[in-house]
Design a protein around this motif. Structure first.
Motif, PDB file in Angstrom:
ATOM      1  N   GLY A  66       0.800  -1.207   0.000  1.00  0.00           N
ATOM      2  CA  GLY A  66       0.000   0.000   0.000  1.00  0.00           C
ATOM      3  C   GLY A  66       0.837   1.263   0.000  1.00  0.00           C
ATOM      4  N   ARG A  67       2.013   1.188   0.621  1.00  0.00           N
ATOM      5  CA  ARG A  67       2.897   2.356   0.618  1.00  0.00           C
ATOM      6  C   ARG A  67       3.365   2.672  -0.802  1.00  0.00           C
ATOM      7  N   ALA A  68       3.727   1.640  -1.555  1.00  0.00           N
ATOM      8  CA  ALA A  68       4.119   1.848  -2.953  1.00  0.00           C
ATOM      9  C   ALA A  68       2.939   2.344  -3.778  1.00  0.00           C
ATOM     10  N   PHE A  69       1.752   1.779  -3.519  1.00  0.00           N
ATOM     11  CA  PHE A  69       0.558   2.173  -4.255  1.00  0.00           C
ATOM     12  C   PHE A  69       0.203   3.627  -3.981  1.00  0.00           C
ATOM     13  N   GLY A  70       0.250   4.026  -2.714  1.00  0.00           N
ATOM     14  CA  GLY A  70      -0.142   5.388  -2.357  1.00  0.00           C
ATOM     15  C   GLY A  70       0.851   6.430  -2.822  1.00  0.00           C
ATOM     16  N   VAL A 111      15.564  -9.289  -0.644  1.00  0.00           N
ATOM     17  CA  VAL A 111      15.054  -7.922  -0.767  1.00  0.00           C
ATOM     18  C   VAL A 111      13.783  -7.977  -1.612  1.00  0.00           C
ATOM     19  N   THR A 112      12.720  -7.315  -1.130  1.00  0.00           N
ATOM     20  CA  THR A 112      11.469  -7.266  -1.897  1.00  0.00           C
ATOM     21  C   THR A 112      11.223  -5.846  -2.362  1.00  0.00           C
ATOM     22  N   ALA A 113      11.033  -5.693  -3.665  1.00  0.00           N
ATOM     23  CA  ALA A 113      10.686  -4.401  -4.254  1.00  0.00           C
ATOM     24  C   ALA A 113       9.194  -4.392  -4.578  1.00  0.00           C
ATOM     25  N   HIS A 114       8.459  -3.457  -3.972  1.00  0.00           N
ATOM     26  CA  HIS A 114       7.044  -3.269  -4.264  1.00  0.00           C
ATOM     27  C   HIS A 114       6.932  -2.126  -5.271  1.00  0.00           C
ATOM     28  N   LEU A 115       6.386  -2.414  -6.440  1.00  0.00           N
ATOM     29  CA  LEU A 115       6.417  -1.485  -7.574  1.00  0.00           C
ATOM     30  C   LEU A 115       4.998  -1.163  -8.042  1.00  0.00           C
ATOM     31  N   PRO A 116       4.634   0.126  -8.128  1.00  0.00           N
ATOM     32  CA  PRO A 116       3.279   0.471  -8.579  1.00  0.00           C
ATOM     33  C   PRO A 116       3.051   0.101 -10.040  1.00  0.00           C
ATOM     34  N   LEU A 154      -3.557   0.844 -10.967  1.00  0.00           N
ATOM     35  CA  LEU A 154      -4.142  -0.488 -11.058  1.00  0.00           C
ATOM     36  C   LEU A 154      -3.785  -1.358  -9.865  1.00  0.00           C
ATOM     37  N   GLY A 155      -2.517  -1.352  -9.453  1.00  0.00           N
ATOM     38  CA  GLY A 155      -2.108  -2.246  -8.379  1.00  0.00           C
ATOM     39  C   GLY A 155      -0.624  -2.162  -8.106  1.00  0.00           C
ATOM     40  N   ASP A 209       5.232  -0.810 -15.993  1.00  0.00           N
ATOM     41  CA  ASP A 209       4.481   0.048 -16.904  1.00  0.00           C
ATOM     42  C   ASP A 209       3.998  -0.745 -18.115  1.00  0.00           C
ATOM     43  N   VAL A 210       4.856  -1.601 -18.655  1.00  0.00           N
ATOM     44  CA  VAL A 210       4.461  -2.462 -19.773  1.00  0.00           C
ATOM     45  C   VAL A 210       3.356  -3.414 -19.334  1.00  0.00           C
ATOM     46  N   LEU A 211       3.497  -3.976 -18.134  1.00  0.00           N
ATOM     47  CA  LEU A 211       2.483  -4.886 -17.602  1.00  0.00           C
ATOM     48  C   LEU A 211       1.136  -4.185 -17.470  1.00  0.00           C
TER      49      LEU A 211
END
Length: 395
Positions: A69-73, A88-93, A101-102, A126-128
Motif C-alpha cells: 500500500g505504501r508503494a501504491f499510495g 530484498v522485496t521491491a514493491h512497484l506500482p 491499477l495495483g 508500466d508495460v504490464l
C-alpha cells in the motif's frame, strides 16, 4: 537482445490470462527473482487483492497499512530488506496514464539486488499495466481480482461504463471515486481527451438499483455518441435529453454537468443540467462555482441547452460532487456541502487528485457518524496545470 526487451516481448506475446505467469517466469530467469506477486486495487480502494485463479486463497492487504500500500499510495517503488532471509522485496506500482491499477512485488536474493535494477523493473510494471488493460477485453481474471465482495448488478454496469478511475496528461490530472463501491447505481463520470480539449461529464441518474443504472447507461452513451459525432457541448446535452425523453417520456431524468476544457488556454465551456456541483480551490481559498441551472436530461421534450464559460488557472483544483455528497447531513442535520466539504478539500490539498476523492468520501463517512449512505456518493477531482504547467508522470 537485452533482458528488458526480452521480458517486454514475452508479455506482448502472452495470452491474456497468462500475463502474471509470463512476467514471473521472465523475472526469475532474467533477474533471479525468488517470488513474484501481483495485486490489484479493489473497487473500494481499500485493499490490494492478489491476482490468482479461483478459488482465491491469498489474503488481501490493506492499502493504508502495508508495504504494498505504501508503494501504491506514493506511486514510488518501496524496497524492503529481509536480512534473515537474505532477500530484498521491491514493491512497484502498476499504473497506466495516471490510473492506479495495483502493485507488483518482486523478491530477489540480496546478492542479486542493486538500486540500478529498480527503474528497469518499474519500466516492466508500466508495460504490464498496458498489457492488463488490453487483456481485460478477453479475460475476467484481473476484474475478479479487484473484488473484495460481490458487486450488485447495477454496480457491475456502472463500473464497466467508466473509462477508468484516473487520467493524467501534462495539462491536467484527474481521479474519481464512487461509494458505496459495491452497490452503486445511478452516479457516473466520463471523460475523453483529444489533442486540444478535455471533455468531462459527471452524471446522476434518478432512482435506485438496476433502473438507475439503465437510465445512466442510456444518458452516458447518448452523450458519447453525440461527442463522437463532433457535436458541441450544448448539442451533446440536447441529444442525450432527447434519447432519455424518448425512452422514459418524462417519468425519469438524469442530472449532469458537462465540461469542455481548452488545453491551450484553460477556458472551460460548461452546461449545468442538474445536481452535480463544482468547487474550486485556488491557492488556499475554496469556493463553490455557481453555474446557470438548466433542466435535467429527459425531463421535458425538446429542452434547449446553452453553454457558459469560466477560466481555470495553473494550480487550480476542481472538485465535482453529486448530491449524495453535498446533501449528506451530520447527526446535527448540517449538510456536508455547507462547510465541511470545503474543510475536507483543504485538508486534502497535498494529496494527488487520484487520492482526493477517496479522502473526501472517508471524511464524509466520519461526518455522517453512524448513519450509512442512503444515496450514491460521487467525487471527481481535477488538477489543472495548463500547457506551461509542470509535467506529470503518465505511466
Amino acid at each position: 537482445m537485452d533482458r528488458l526487451t526480452s521480458v517486454e516481448r514475452a508479455l506482448r506475446a502472452a495470452t491474456p490470462n497468462a500475463l502474471l505467469d509470463v512476467v514471473t517466469a521472465a523475472l526469475m530467469e532474467q533477474y533471479g527473482a525468488k517470488r513474484v506477486e501481483l495485486r490489484m486495487a479493489d473497487y473500494g480502494m481499500r485493499s490490494l487483492q492478489a491476482v490468482e485463479t479461483v478459488p482465491f486463497t491469498t489474503e488481501p492487504v490493506m492499502i493504508h497499512d502495508s508495504p504494498q500500500g505504501r508503494a501504491f499510495g506514493s506511486q514510488e517503488p518501496f524496497v524492503l530488506a529481509d536480512p534473515d532471509a537474505h532477500a530484498v522485496t521491491a514493491h512497484l506500482p502498476v499504473t497506466i496514464r495516471g490510473d492506479r491499477l495495483g502493485v507488483l512485488s518482486v523478491t530477489l536474493p540480496e546478492d542479486r539486488h542493486s538500486p540500478e535494477l529498480i527503474p528497469e523493473m518499474q519500466h516492466l510494471c508500466d508495460v504490464l499495466g498496458h498489457e492488463i488493460l488490453v487483456a481485460e477485453r478477453d479475460t475476467d481474471l484481473y476484474l475478479l481480482a479487484r473484488r473484495a465482495a460481490r458487486l450488485t448488478l447495477a454496480a457491475e454496469m456502472q463500473w464497466q461504463l467508466l473509462p477508468g478511475r484516473a487520467c493524467s496528461r501534462p495539462e491536467f490530472s484527474l481521479g474519481g471515486h464512487l461509494e458505496p463501491a459495491y452497490a452503486i447505481f445511478g452516479d457516473n463520470f466520463d471523460w475523453s481527451a483529444s489533442a486540444d480539449h478535455l471533455t468531462l461529464t459527471v452524471t446522476n441518474g434518478m432512482g435506485e438499483g438496476i433502473e438507475a443504472a439503465l437510465l445512466t447507461n442510456l444518458a452516458v452513451n447518448a452523450m458519447r455518441n453525440a461527442r463522437r459525432a463532433g457535436l458541441g457541448l450544448a448539442d451533446q446535452a440536447a441529444l442525450a435529453d432527447q434519447a432519455v425523453y424518448a425512452q422514459y417520456r418524462g417519468s425519469a431524468h438524469v442530472s449532469v454537468v458537462l465540461l469542455r476544457f481548452d488545453l491551450a488556454t484553460g477556458e472551460v465551456e460548461a452546461v449545468d443540467a442538474g445536481s452535480p456541483r463544482i468547487w474550486r480551490m485556488r491557492d488556499k481559498d475554496v469556493d463553490s462555482l455557481p453555474l446557470e441551472a438548466q433542466l435535467p436530461l429527459g425531463m421535458f421534450e425538446d429542452s434547449h441547452y446553452t453553454s457558459e464559460y469560466f477560466q481555470v488557472l495553473p494550480g487550480d483544483r476542481l472538485l465535482i460532487g453529486s448530491d449524495g455528497v453535498y446533501d449528506s447531513v451530520s447527526p446535527s442535520e448540517e449538510k456536508y456541502g455547507e462547510r465541511a466539504l470545503a474543510r475536507s478539500l483543504t485538508a486534502a490539498r497535498l494529496l494527488p487528485p487520484q487520492q482526493v476523492p477517496g479522502a473526501v468520501l472517508r471524511e464524509l463517512a466520519t461526518y455522517r457518524g453512524n448513519t450509512p449512505l442512503d444515496d450514491d456518493a460521487l467525487v471527481v477531482c481535477l488538477d489543472w496545470y495548463g500547457r506551461d504547467g509542470r509535467t506529470e508522470d503518465h505511466r
